[in-house]
Write an enzyme that holds these catalytic residues in place. Structure first.
Site, short mmCIF file in Angstrom:
data_model
loop_
_atom_site.label_atom_id
_atom_site.label_comp_id
_atom_site.label_asym_id
_atom_site.label_seq_id
_atom_site.Cartn_x
_atom_site.Cartn_y
_atom_site.Cartn_z
N ARG A 23 -1.47 2.82 -9.38
CA ARG A 23 -2.89 3.20 -9.42
C ARG A 23 -3.10 4.71 -9.57
O ARG A 23 -3.92 5.13 -10.40
CB ARG A 23 -3.59 2.64 -8.17
CG ARG A 23 -3.77 1.13 -8.22
CD ARG A 23 -4.39 0.60 -6.95
NE ARG A 23 -3.51 0.80 -5.82
CZ ARG A 23 -3.86 0.56 -4.55
NH1 ARG A 23 -5.08 0.12 -4.27
NH2 ARG A 23 -3.00 0.74 -3.56
N ASN A 41 -5.81 -3.04 -7.02
CA ASN A 41 -4.84 -4.13 -6.91
C ASN A 41 -5.56 -5.43 -6.57
O ASN A 41 -6.56 -5.43 -5.86
CB ASN A 41 -3.84 -3.86 -5.79
CG ASN A 41 -2.80 -2.83 -6.16
OD1 ASN A 41 -2.61 -2.53 -7.34
ND2 ASN A 41 -2.11 -2.30 -5.17
#
EC number: 6.2.-.-
Length: 803
Positions: A23, A41
């Site tokens: 990320r 996620n």
């Protein structure tokens, strides 16, 4: 028609993309390409919404595929066009759950990275000598995961609340520890402890050892440099007055055996140059002959002990940090009991902060072997370690971060510049292998009885488990069933198909047959071996397959093991095999190779070489009567075509090994004594399998001629190293000739090699070279072991292909 100046795309990324800094990587890419949106996620992986110019979106997707973070493994990137929303900035959003089955992949456990190592040894850093330093690029993963999505609450770090400083790092997208789930420091992380084994409840002391071996501290405790328990947190500049690692190093210097809690379980450690300590460890662990692995502080020390080429060095220093089997240098100074008679040594480098600290403080090699008694699973729970390891170890270097799933060290060697796995476990698991055939229903492959792994197939992704070991006792079976439940939980699957070995007495087969509500698929042992080799190469066949190993249950009820197949993942035809011989005494013959030698002598029609009956004693005549009763039909014995048992026989004939203490020992030691300068071989005049129609059944390869040649040389006093080399050459020639003829008869151009006998590097290279000289392409393993550790992959591949 002109494309819109701004578009919004939904981008779904699957693979190993959680817990690896994905990320923040996407956040940096968004800034690089000037995009707005979000990344988060969920149970399927990483979901991105990005808005900006079409060219920038194309650049983002290309970067996701071509330059992901070091530990990521992207298996898919899917895009969809959405309606633009406007707005500015790019945010990282919290993880979410979805109703669909989880498709995210958990990363394997990873060796400590260079950045964390620099902090570990920097006295000015707040994580100085912190035994649990980690970041998004390294540290524990699979072994601490309890569920998905991969967030701290779903790991064994859930019980350690982050301090303010760690929380700031965890929530900062620009920080190396952004969403590193195990992140911690001396103020909020686990605690390392050094414990004298005698202080644990129920541990024998005062010189009494249930294993029959004098314990160092129990017999001369007053002379040892520890006081009982060292318990402390590290951090900041200055000396630490209560240092568990220093206490453990002192104990090792004094000759102690120390149990060390690692990332996937406990190890047993001793100074590798201390003969008494290594001998005590060997005796207490009940490991009579098999070599120990050795951990060295760094690559330079590894090169002092062994010859290390560039590929081997890359494996040693990789983030997977396996044990690598390397050629020993003469005069390495290690205790003889470390690797008795072995020309190779299993070396590894430190891969956890605890290992780095211990090896730094000790500054010399240590034996580091699995924390168990031989044939038991590695201890990974603290209570289990206290019970099972305290009678073996003099002290424990342990900590309070739980290990959810045990994982032994992986082992490999390098063959022709590529990894050749011996044991695939920590560092690789649960990384999937993508098959060429997918299954609509999840499949469980139960694996083999020995060197067991299991495998779960979800779609086309095959997840081979960590090493379980030999399913020989209740403890190992419990570890096996727990491992299956945990992997299925992480993958969010319920297997509808269970693939198993054909042997009716294997514990895994019995377990499979007791399942209700599933489809059962029985897979012949050697078909599974070869299907696993094909599967890891992404091929379906048909090819010619050569399977050589100990014994596997055949479709005719006999024990196979020296086979030539025409094989695809879906099925096989048995083209040829080594001529079968009875195994006098059944499994006893596996433990006592001289019995198989007696059987081969009778089959070959030759008298034993001088000395063999005398070494065996009165039992020689007993076995002769047993074989005679078998021939007369009065007392049937198991019959086998096994290459492994043929090696056993020749080893016993040569006086190398009459009895074994571990699987394959006789063959391993025969390979060790072979004179590599010998180029001539025993020649066998056997018609090829293509000379008869398949309807007439498989051809028998006359291995008895090899036995006759071996005995003739021994009677003529030819040195054993020459005999061993000629036998290897002769067997390779026999198998290669059969495969070349079969390839012509069946119209194949490829040969696959699998089975535990191909752990023998001399046999593997001789056979491979002969096949290539015959114009054939040769497939060998590089992702799963050639031994029974690769069986489970073949089982799920066969089940998927048949479906």
């Amino acid at each position: 028609m002109r494309a819109p100046a701004v578009q919004r795309w939904s981008v779904r990324v699957t693979g190993i993309v959680q817990g690896v800094g994905f990320r923040p990587f996407v956040h940096r890419l968004a800034a690089e390409f000037g995009l707005s949106g979000s990344v988060g996620n969920d149970e399927r992986g990483v979901l991105i919404e990005a808005e900006g110019p079409p060219g920038a979106l194309v650049g983002l997707v290309r970067a996701l595929r071509e330059r992901p973070p070091p530990l990521a493994a992207v298996s898919g990137v899917e895009t969809a066009v959405m309606a633009p929303r406007g707005g500015s900035g790019f945010t990282i959003v919290p993880s979410t759950g979805v109703a669909a089955p989880a498709a995210t992949l958990v990363s394997p456990d990873t060796a400590t990275c260079d950045d964390c190592l620099a902090e570990l040894f920097d006295p000015a850093d707040r994580r100085y000598r912190h035994p649990f330093v980690n970041c998004t690029n390294c540290g524990p993963r699979f072994t601490i995961v309890t569920g998905v999505p991969y967030d701290r609450a779903m790991t064994t770090m859930a019980g350690f609340a982050m301090c303010a400083a760690c929380a700031a790092e965890y929530h900062d997208p620009a920080d190396r520890r952004f969403h590193a789930q195990p992140v911690c420091c001396p103020d909020c992380g686990p605690t390392l402890r050094f414990v004298d084994a005698a202080s644990l409840p129920g541990v024998p002391v005062a010189g009494h050892d249930p294993f029959g071996v004098a314990r160092g501290p129990a017999t001369h405790r007053a002379g040892l440099p520890w006081t009982g328990i060292a318990d402390g947190r590290y951090g900041g500049a200055g000396d630490v007055p209560d240092d568990p690692v220093a206490a453990a190093a002192d104990a090792l210097r004094a000759g102690a055996v120390v149990a060390v809690k690692g990332v996937g379980g406990y190890h047993l450690a001793a100074r590798a140059r201390d003969g008494a300590a290594v001998a005590a460890l060997r005796a207490r662990k009940h490991r009579e002959d098999r070599s120990f692995a050795v951990m060295v502080p760094d690559l330079a020390r590894a090169r002092e002990l062994c010859r290390v080429d560039e590929v081997e060095a890359a494996q040693l220093t990789s983030h997977r940090a396996p044990i690598v089997l390397l050629a020993r240098r003469p005069g390495d100074g290690l205790a003889p009991a470390v690797a008795p008679g072995d020309t190779h040594l299993g070396l590894m480098l430190p891969y956890t902060p605890v290992h780095h600290l211990l090896l730094h403080d000790l500054a010399e090699p240590i034996v580091l072997t699995s924390g168990n008694v031989s044939d038991e699973p590695i201890a990974h729970r603290d209570d289990d370690a206290a019970t099972r390891l305290a009678p073996i170890a003099d002290a424990l270097l342990t900590h309070d971060r739980p290990i959810r799933t045990r994982a032994d060290d992986s082992v490999l060697r390098v063959v022709r510049g590529r990894p050749y796995p011996v044991r695939r476990s920590r560092g690789w698991v649960p990384e999937p292998i993508v098959l060429c055939a997918a299954s609509a229903v999840p499949v469980l492959g139960c694996g083999a009885e020995l060197k067991n792994t299991f495998c779960v197939l979800r779609g086309a992704e095959a997840f081979v488990s960590h090493h379980i070991g030999d399913l020989a006792n209740a403890e190992t079976m419990a570890a096996w069933t727990d491992g299956i439940a945990q992997l299925c939980r992480i993958l969010d699957v319920e297997p509808g198909v269970v693939a198993h070995d054909l042997h009716p007495d294997h514990l895994s087969t019995r377990w499979a047959l007791d399942r209700d509500g599933v489809e059962l698929v029985g897979v012949q042992h050697h078909h599974a071996h070869l299907a696993g080799c094909l599967a890891e190469h992404g091929e379906a066949g048909p090819v010619i397959g050569i399977a050589c190993d100990g014994t596997g249950y055949g479709t005719d009820g006999t024990l196979w093991g020296g086979e030539v197949f025409d094989v695809s993942v879906a099925g096989f035809t048995r083209v040829a095999h080594l001529e079968p011989v009875p195994l006098p005494g059944g499994e006893t013959a596996i433990r006592e190779p001289w019995r198989t030698a007696a059987s081969w002598l009778r089959t070959a029609g030759v008298a034993p070489p001088p000395g063999l009956p005398d070494r065996v004693g009165p039992m020689w005549n007993d076995v002769q009567r047993l074989l005679a009763a078998h021939e007369a039909g009065r007392m049937r014995q198991p019959v086998t075509s096994s290459a492994g048992r043929l090696f056993d026989a020749v080893s016993a004939l040569c006086g190398v090994r009459d009895r074994v203490t571990y699987e394959g020992q006789a063959a391993i030691e025969l390979e060790r004594v072979a004179d590599l300068s010998v180029r001539d071989c025993y020649r066998v005049g056997e018609p090829g399998p293509g000379s008869r129609p398949p309807a007439e059944g498989p051809a028998r390869l006359a291995a008895g001629e090899l036995i006759r040649a071996v005995v003739a040389d021994l009677v003529a006093d030819v040195p054993v190293p020459v005999v061993a080399a000629r036998f290897h050459h002769g067997l390779a020639g026999l198998l290669a000739d059969a495969a070349v003829v079969a390839a012509r008869a069946y119209g194949r151009d490829t040969v696959a090699l699998s089975g535990g006998a191909f752990a023998n590097q001399l046999l593997l290279e001789l056979l491979r070279s002969r096949l290539e000289a015959g114009g054939l392409r040769v497939l060998v393993h590089s992702r799963v072991p050639c031994n029974d550790g690769g069986i489970s992959l073949g089982q799920v591949a066969v089940a998927a292909a048949r479906a």
